[in-house]
Design a protein around this motif. Structure first.
Motif, PDB file in Angstrom:
ATOM      1  N   ALA A 163      12.483  -0.511  10.640  1.00 20.52           N
ATOM      2  CA  ALA A 163      11.883   0.655  11.296  1.00 20.52           C
ATOM      3  C   ALA A 163      10.370   0.576  11.304  1.00 20.52           C
ATOM      4  CB  ALA A 163      12.345   1.934  10.608  1.00 20.52           C
ATOM      5  N   SER A 164       9.786   0.323  10.134  1.00 26.49           N
ATOM      6  CA  SER A 164       8.322   0.321  10.042  1.00 26.49           C
ATOM      7  C   SER A 164       7.713  -0.957  10.590  1.00 26.49           C
ATOM      8  CB  SER A 164       7.889   0.514   8.588  1.00 26.49           C
ATOM      9  OG  SER A 164       8.358  -0.558   7.770  1.00 26.49           O
ATOM     10  N   GLY A 165       8.502  -2.017  10.751  1.00 25.02           N
ATOM     11  CA  GLY A 165       7.984  -3.292  11.234  1.00 25.02           C
ATOM     12  C   GLY A 165       8.226  -3.563  12.697  1.00 25.02           C
ATOM     13  N   SER A 175       0.957   3.125  -2.217  1.00 21.59           N
ATOM     14  CA  SER A 175       1.476   3.567  -3.502  1.00 21.59           C
ATOM     15  C   SER A 175       1.852   5.044  -3.508  1.00 21.59           C
ATOM     16  CB  SER A 175       0.443   3.298  -4.602  1.00 21.59           C
ATOM     17  OG  SER A 175      -0.729   4.080  -4.395  1.00 21.59           O
ATOM     18  N   THR A 176       1.364   5.827  -2.551  1.00 20.03           N
ATOM     19  CA  THR A 176       1.636   7.268  -2.532  1.00 20.03           C
ATOM     20  C   THR A 176       2.556   7.683  -1.400  1.00 20.03           C
ATOM     21  OG1 THR A 176      -0.380   7.618  -1.220  1.00 20.03           O
ATOM     22  CG2 THR A 176      -0.567   7.817  -3.616  1.00 20.03           C
ATOM     23  N   GLY A 177       2.951   6.764  -0.548  1.00 19.57           N
ATOM     24  CA  GLY A 177       3.834   7.099   0.562  1.00 19.57           C
ATOM     25  C   GLY A 177       4.371   5.836   1.202  1.00 19.57           C
ATOM     26  N   THR A 178       4.715   5.926   2.456  1.00 18.43           N
ATOM     27  CA  THR A 178       5.216   4.767   3.195  1.00 18.43           C
ATOM     28  C   THR A 178       4.286   4.482   4.363  1.00 18.43           C
ATOM     29  OG1 THR A 178       6.641   6.170   4.565  1.00 18.43           O
ATOM     30  CG2 THR A 178       7.602   5.222   2.570  1.00 18.43           C
ATOM     31  N   LEU A 179       4.173   3.186   4.714  1.00 18.28           N
ATOM     32  CA  LEU A 179       3.328   2.756   5.818  1.00 18.28           C
ATOM     33  C   LEU A 179       4.200   2.307   6.988  1.00 18.28           C
ATOM     34  CD1 LEU A 179       0.542   0.709   3.971  1.00 18.28           C
ATOM     35  CD2 LEU A 179       0.511   3.105   4.676  1.00 18.28           C
ATOM     36  N   SER A 180       3.820   2.712   8.188  1.00 12.43           N
ATOM     37  CA  SER A 180       4.508   2.299   9.408  1.00 12.43           C
ATOM     38  C   SER A 180       3.500   1.647  10.337  1.00 12.43           C
ATOM     39  CB  SER A 180       5.154   3.501  10.110  1.00 12.43           C
ATOM     40  OG  SER A 180       6.100   4.129   9.256  1.00 12.43           O
ATOM     41  N   LEU A 181       3.958   0.666  11.106  1.00  9.66           N
ATOM     42  CA  LEU A 181       3.084  -0.089  11.995  1.00  9.66           C
ATOM     43  C   LEU A 181       3.446   0.202  13.446  1.00  9.66           C
ATOM     44  CD1 LEU A 181       3.176  -3.550  10.158  1.00  9.66           C
ATOM     45  CD2 LEU A 181       1.684  -1.587   9.722  1.00  9.66           C
TER      46      LEU A 181
END
Length: 282
Positions: free
Chosen positions: A142-144, A218-224
């Motif tokens: 999903a994020s990639g 470290s505090t959440g999720t990253l999406s690209l």
């Protein structure tokens, strides 16, 4: 006899004049041709031998003698770091190959920054520009972007997490970086074909961006979000929470109702202590 001598003299003078005229014409034509040749020579650009690629070369290819050819390159437009001697490009004292660091097209000159030294390995550091750092971001399907990321692509990075505000909290997604360049997908630093679900992507960022990405990861999720080729759109601050996403109004906090004050006294009745309510005087 005198008439014959005069006739011969007249003929000789005529022939001499004709010869002089022809010589002048010849010398004039020669001088014109010489001047034209000098002008053509002045217009000729000085050149130097440079070795160029005979075919398209991609990252990681081994450079061979059959892949290059010499050409005459204008000295006034000679790039830095070219190879003008085949013995320098392929040293005779070693059998170790050179590898391609940057993709090259046919007839593109070979430069020192585009090939390794004989026997050198290709590392990720060769893809980092001065002042930049490599940072790995965890991704999934999903994020990639469903596995369609390639080294060399540019992406926007979004953070999703929860922000606490007093007793309440809300989930939020915010744009934290734009047009970040990918330099590797998993451990693959070259272009790949077809969709491939990666676990990590490596980006080239400035040191201050490393700190921001590390804190965000470290505090959440990253999406690209993949950026199109040639897209130079400048994005403003993008921030979306649940309230703005659903078009709801922020609920007003409940008013605090003042608790009525109670006053009492304690007195003993026999063996028991009894609390008796009385009016508060102040």
């Amino acid at each position: 006899m005198r008439m014959v001598f005069g006739l011969v003299l007249l003929v000789g003078v005529a022939l001499a004049g004709s010869a002089v005229y022809m010589a002048q014409n010849y010398i004039g034509a020669y001088q014109d041709e010489l001047a034209r040749a000098q002008q053509d020579q002045a217009r000729i650009v000085p050149t130097q031998t440079v070795y160029v690629a005979k075919r398209a070369l991609k990252y990681g290819d081994q450079l061979k003698k059959d892949d290059v050819r010499p050409v005459a390159w204008p000295q006034t437009a000679l790039p830095d770091g070219t190879f003008g001697d085949l013995a320098v490009l392929f040293p005779e004292d070693t059998d170790e190959p050179r590898l391609i660091l940057r993709p090259m097209e046919p007839n593109e000159p070979l430069l020192m920054v585009k090939v390794t030294e004989p026997g050198d390995d290709i590392g990720l550091t060769s893809r980092l520009e001065r002042g930049m750092r490599a940072f790995a971001i965890r991704v999934d399907v999903a994020s990639g972007v469903s596995g369609f990321l390639r080294p060399g692509d540019r992406v926007d990075v979004y953070w999703t997490g929860r922000i606490e505000d007093g007793d309440r909290g809300q989930d939020m997604t915010q744009l934290i970086d734009t047009s970040v360049q990918l330099i590797a997908v998993d451990q693959n630093e070259e272009s790949i074909s077809g969709a491939r679900i990666a676990r990590t992507v490596t980006v080239s960022v400035r040191p201050e961006q490393v700190a921001a990405l590390a804190q965000a990861q470290s505090t959440g999720t990253l999406s690209l979000a993949l950026v199109g080729v040639g897209d130079d759109t400048q994005l403003s601050d993008i921030q979306v929470d649940q309230v703005s996403l659903l078009g709801l109004e922020q609920a007003a906090p409940r008013p605090q109702v003042a608790k009525e004050r109670e006053c009492s006294i304690r007195t003993r009745r026999g063996s028991e202590v009894v609390s008796i309510s009385i009016p508060c005087t102040n």
